[in-house]
Design a protein around this motif. Structure first.
Motif, mmCIF file in Angstrom:
data_model
loop_
_atom_site.group_PDB
_atom_site.id
_atom_site.type_symbol
_atom_site.label_atom_id
_atom_site.label_comp_id
_atom_site.label_asym_id
_atom_site.label_seq_id
_atom_site.Cartn_x
_atom_site.Cartn_y
_atom_site.Cartn_z
ATOM 1 N N ASN A 259 0.814 -1.214 0.000
ATOM 2 C CA ASN A 259 0.000 0.000 0.000
ATOM 3 C C ASN A 259 0.849 1.266 0.000
ATOM 4 O O ASN A 259 0.402 2.319 -0.462
ATOM 5 C CB ASN A 259 -0.975 -0.012 1.183
ATOM 6 N N LEU A 260 2.073 1.166 0.511
ATOM 7 C CA LEU A 260 2.989 2.303 0.373
ATOM 8 C C LEU A 260 3.332 2.504 -1.097
ATOM 9 O O LEU A 260 3.358 3.638 -1.599
ATOM 10 C CB LEU A 260 4.252 2.060 1.193
ATOM 11 N N LEU A 261 3.587 1.399 -1.812
ATOM 12 C CA LEU A 261 3.847 1.494 -3.252
ATOM 13 C C LEU A 261 2.636 2.056 -3.979
ATOM 14 O O LEU A 261 2.780 2.850 -4.920
ATOM 15 C CB LEU A 261 4.208 0.121 -3.815
ATOM 16 N N ASN A 262 1.440 1.672 -3.557
ATOM 17 C CA ASN A 262 0.231 2.187 -4.197
ATOM 18 C C ASN A 262 0.130 3.703 -4.060
ATOM 19 O O ASN A 262 -0.376 4.381 -4.962
ATOM 20 C CB ASN A 262 -1.017 1.528 -3.599
ATOM 21 N N ALA A 263 0.587 4.238 -2.938
ATOM 22 C CA ALA A 263 0.596 5.695 -2.779
ATOM 23 C C ALA A 263 1.539 6.326 -3.809
ATOM 24 O O ALA A 263 1.243 7.390 -4.379
ATOM 25 C CB ALA A 263 1.020 6.068 -1.358
ATOM 26 N N VAL A 264 2.673 5.662 -4.059
ATOM 27 C CA VAL A 264 3.627 6.155 -5.058
ATOM 28 C C VAL A 264 3.004 6.119 -6.446
ATOM 29 O O VAL A 264 3.031 7.110 -7.190
ATOM 30 C CB VAL A 264 4.927 5.324 -5.023
ATOM 31 N N THR A 265 2.436 4.961 -6.825
ATOM 32 C CA THR A 265 1.889 4.830 -8.176
ATOM 33 C C THR A 265 0.687 5.749 -8.385
ATOM 34 O O THR A 265 0.485 6.281 -9.479
ATOM 35 C CB THR A 265 1.492 3.373 -8.472
ATOM 36 N N GLN A 266 -0.105 5.954 -7.330
ATOM 37 C CA GLN A 266 -1.261 6.840 -7.470
ATOM 38 C C GLN A 266 -0.818 8.273 -7.746
ATOM 39 O O GLN A 266 -1.358 8.945 -8.632
ATOM 40 C CB GLN A 266 -2.127 6.790 -6.214
ATOM 41 N N HIS A 267 0.171 8.738 -7.007
ATOM 42 C CA HIS A 267 0.644 10.105 -7.225
ATOM 43 C C HIS A 267 1.280 10.251 -8.601
ATOM 44 O O HIS A 267 1.032 11.237 -9.313
ATOM 45 C CB HIS A 267 1.648 10.490 -6.141
ATOM 46 N N LEU A 268 2.093 9.273 -9.006
ATOM 47 C CA LEU A 268 2.742 9.348 -10.310
ATOM 48 C C LEU A 268 1.714 9.329 -11.432
ATOM 49 O O LEU A 268 1.819 10.100 -12.402
ATOM 50 C CB LEU A 268 3.724 8.181 -10.476
ATOM 51 N N THR A 269 0.716 8.446 -11.312
ATOM 52 C CA THR A 269 -0.293 8.328 -12.359
ATOM 53 C C THR A 269 -1.119 9.602 -12.479
ATOM 54 O O THR A 269 -1.402 10.079 -13.582
ATOM 55 C CB THR A 269 -1.220 7.133 -12.079
ATOM 56 N N ARG A 270 -1.486 10.167 -11.348
ATOM 57 C CA ARG A 270 -2.386 11.325 -11.361
ATOM 58 C C ARG A 270 -1.667 12.651 -11.648
ATOM 59 O O ARG A 270 -2.193 13.510 -12.337
ATOM 60 C CB ARG A 270 -3.106 11.449 -10.011
ATOM 61 N N GLU A 271 -0.465 12.797 -11.093
ATOM 62 C CA GLU A 271 0.168 14.114 -11.085
ATOM 63 C C GLU A 271 1.397 14.257 -11.982
ATOM 64 O O GLU A 271 1.813 15.377 -12.262
ATOM 65 C CB GLU A 271 0.560 14.485 -9.641
ATOM 66 N N VAL A 272 1.994 13.149 -12.396
ATOM 67 C CA VAL A 272 3.285 13.247 -13.080
ATOM 68 C C VAL A 272 3.248 12.675 -14.495
ATOM 69 O O VAL A 272 3.756 13.288 -15.442
ATOM 70 C CB VAL A 272 4.386 12.527 -12.264
ATOM 71 N N GLU A 273 2.643 11.519 -14.646
ATOM 72 C CA GLU A 273 2.732 10.784 -15.905
ATOM 73 C C GLU A 273 2.255 11.569 -17.115
ATOM 74 O O GLU A 273 2.846 11.483 -18.201
ATOM 75 C CB GLU A 273 1.916 9.492 -15.779
ATOM 76 N N GLY A 274 1.204 12.363 -16.953
ATOM 77 C CA GLY A 274 0.637 13.070 -18.088
ATOM 78 C C GLY A 274 1.600 13.999 -18.791
ATOM 79 O O GLY A 274 1.542 14.167 -20.003
ATOM 80 N N GLU A 275 2.517 14.604 -18.037
ATOM 81 C CA GLU A 275 3.464 15.557 -18.614
ATOM 82 C C GLU A 275 4.882 15.000 -18.719
ATOM 83 O O GLU A 275 5.670 15.457 -19.548
ATOM 84 C CB GLU A 275 3.487 16.838 -17.776
ATOM 85 N N ARG A 276 5.202 14.011 -17.886
ATOM 86 C CA ARG A 276 6.578 13.485 -17.869
ATOM 87 C C ARG A 276 6.524 11.961 -17.835
ATOM 88 O O ARG A 276 6.808 11.310 -16.842
ATOM 89 C CB ARG A 276 7.340 14.044 -16.666
ATOM 90 N N PHE A 277 6.157 11.398 -18.971
ATOM 91 C CA PHE A 277 5.882 9.960 -19.046
ATOM 92 C C PHE A 277 7.103 9.120 -18.672
ATOM 93 O O PHE A 277 7.033 8.237 -17.819
ATOM 94 C CB PHE A 277 5.402 9.586 -20.448
ATOM 95 N N GLU A 278 8.232 9.360 -19.334
ATOM 96 C CA GLU A 278 9.414 8.531 -19.091
ATOM 97 C C GLU A 278 9.937 8.709 -17.672
ATOM 98 O O GLU A 278 10.378 7.751 -17.038
ATOM 99 C CB GLU A 278 10.515 8.874 -20.104
ATOM 100 N N TYR A 279 9.898 9.915 -17.172
ATOM 101 C CA TYR A 279 10.339 10.182 -15.803
ATOM 102 C C TYR A 279 9.468 9.409 -14.816
ATOM 103 O O TYR A 279 9.969 8.744 -13.909
ATOM 104 C CB TYR A 279 10.260 11.680 -15.534
ATOM 105 N N SER A 280 8.161 9.477 -14.993
ATOM 106 C CA SER A 280 7.236 8.772 -14.110
ATOM 107 C C SER A 280 7.470 7.270 -14.159
ATOM 108 O O SER A 280 7.535 6.598 -13.123
ATOM 109 C CB SER A 280 5.793 9.095 -14.510
ATOM 110 N N ASP A 281 7.613 6.733 -15.354
ATOM 111 C CA ASP A 281 7.822 5.294 -15.514
ATOM 112 C C ASP A 281 9.131 4.859 -14.859
ATOM 113 O O ASP A 281 9.203 3.815 -14.212
ATOM 114 C CB ASP A 281 7.833 4.939 -16.999
ATOM 115 N N GLY A 282 10.184 5.667 -15.028
ATOM 116 C CA GLY A 282 11.472 5.325 -14.427
ATOM 117 C C GLY A 282 11.423 5.322 -12.913
ATOM 118 O O GLY A 282 11.968 4.417 -12.259
ATOM 119 N N ILE A 283 10.774 6.329 -12.317
ATOM 120 C CA ILE A 283 10.633 6.378 -10.864
ATOM 121 C C ILE A 283 9.841 5.173 -10.368
ATOM 122 O O ILE A 283 10.200 4.534 -9.368
ATOM 123 C CB ILE A 283 9.929 7.681 -10.435
ATOM 124 N N ASN A 284 8.767 4.848 -11.052
ATOM 125 C CA ASN A 284 7.922 3.720 -10.681
ATOM 126 C C ASN A 284 8.742 2.439 -10.605
ATOM 127 O O ASN A 284 8.656 1.671 -9.629
ATOM 128 C CB ASN A 284 6.801 3.584 -11.722
#
Length: 306
Positions: A259-284
C-alpha cells in the motif's frame, strides 16, 4: 549532459527520413584546404567537395514536418515508422483475438521515442490481498537508437486505474531495428507477455510487498529514505506522503509495503505521468525494485527506515 524529457504529445503519425550528415570545416581546416590546393596536392573538384561539407560517416533521422534531427545512426540502422508499427501491433491484436483494449500514445523527446500503451481491463488477475489488476502492454519505438522495438508488461490496478510496472524483462519484437516489422514477430511477443501475466509471475513481487507489514511512521521514514537515495524528489515525496497518511481508497488503509507502493503509483499516475511519461515510468520501476529488496532482505529494510 542528460537531455531533459519534454512534455509528451499524442502526435505520432509523422514521417522520419534518414539523411547524410555533413562535417562542417573549422576556419583552420578551410585555410589548410586552400593551402593544399595552392600546393597542388588537392585538385579543384576535391576542394569544392570539401568546402561544401564532407560526409561525417553518420546519418541523421529527421522529422519531415519539423526538420528536427531525432537521432544519429549508422548506415546499417533500420528505422520503422510509428504508423507502420502501431498498425502491425493492432493487426496482431486482431489475429490473436485481443480487440477489447484502451489505447494511449505518448510521443516524447520531440518524437525521438514513442510509447503505445494498450490496457485490457477485461483481462485480469488478483493479488493475494484481493486487488484486481488488468493487463497492460506498452510498445515502444525510437529513432535515437535508445531502445529496441519491444513490449513491456505492466498492469492497471482496477480500483483506481493506477499504473503498475513489473520486474519482468521486456518482450522484444525484433533483434534490432530493421526496415520492416513482422506481424508474426509481434504476435509471438504478445503471446509471451500474456502467458507470463496468466501464469501470475508478475504478481509475486506485489504479494511479497503485501506480506511486509509496516507502521505509519515507518512508511514516512521509508519515503524519506527514498528521497535520500534520490529516487523521489522532495516535491514527489510530499505528494506521496499525503496519500500514505490519508489514503483515498479503502483498499489502501492497511499498512504494508504494497500500500505504500500504491501511494507512489497513485501520485505518479495522477500528477506526473501526463506531462513526464518517461520520468514517471522510471521512478515507478526504481521504487518497486527498492521496496522489493527491502521486503526480501531485512538489512535493506533497516537501512531504508533508518
Amino acid at each position: 549532459m542528460a537531455r531533459t524529457t519534454r512534455p509528451h504529445s499524442t502526435d505520432y503519425d509523422y514521417n522520419v527520413v534518414t539523411k547524410t550528415l555533413k562535417h562542417e570545416l573549422s576556419p583552420e581546416e578551410v585555410d589548410k584546404a586552400w593551402e593544399q590546393f595552392d600546393s597542388g596536392s588537392m585538385n579543384r573538384n576535391e576542394l569544392s567537395d570539401l568546402l561544401a561539407g564532407n560526409h561525417s560517416g553518420w546519418y541523421g533521422n529527421v522529422r519531415t514536418d519539423t526538420n528536427q534531427v531525432l537521432g544519429i545512426c549508422t548506415e546499417q540502422y533500420g528505422k520503422v515508422q510509428n504508423s507502420d508499427l502501431i498498425g502491425a501491433i493492432e493487426e496482431a491484436f486482431e489475429n490473436v483475438k485481443m480487440t477489447d483494449y484502451e489505447k494511449a500514445i505518448y510521443s516524447v523527446r520531440d518524437g525521438a521515442r514513442v510509447y503505445a500503451r494498450y490496457d485490457f481491463p477485461n483481462k485480469t488477475q488478483a493479488t493475494s490481498v484481493g486487488d484486481e489488476v488488468g493487463l497492460r502492454l506498452t510498445a515502444n519505438n525510437s529513432f535515437d537508437r535508445s531502445c529496441r522495438i519491444s513490449f513491456s508488461l505492466g498492469m492497471v490496478r482496477l480500483v483506481c486505474t493506477n499504473g503498475m510496472v513489473t520486474m519482468e524483462d521486456e518482450y522484444s519484437m525484433t533483434k534490432k531495428h530493421t526496415q520492416k516489422v513482422s506481424v508474426d514477430f509481434i504476435e509471438e511477443a504478445i503471446q509471451n507477455a500474456v502467458q507470463a501475466f496468466d501464469d501470475g509471475k508478475p504478481l509475486q513481487v506485489y504479494d511479497r510487498l503485501a506480506a511486509k507489514d509496516i507502521t505509519q511512521a515507518q512508511g514516512v521514514r521509508i519515503l524519506g529514505g527514498l528521497e535520500k537515495k534520490n529516487l523521489l524528489s522532495t516535491r514527489l515525496r510530499e505528494g506521496v506522503e499525503s496519500l500514505w497518511i490519508a489514503p483515498t481508497h479503502e483498499e489502501d488503509k492497511e499498512r504494508n509495503l504494497y500500500n505504500l507502493l500504491n501511494a507512489v503509483t497513485q501520485h505518479l499516475t495522477r500528477e506526473v505521468e501526463g506531462e513526464r511519461f518517461e520520468y514517471s515510468d522510471g521512478i515507478n520501476r526504481k521504487v518497486l525494485r527498492t521496496l522489493d529488496k527491502a521486503a526480501r532482505q531485512p538489512t535493506q529494510f533497516d537501512l531504508l527506515v533508518a
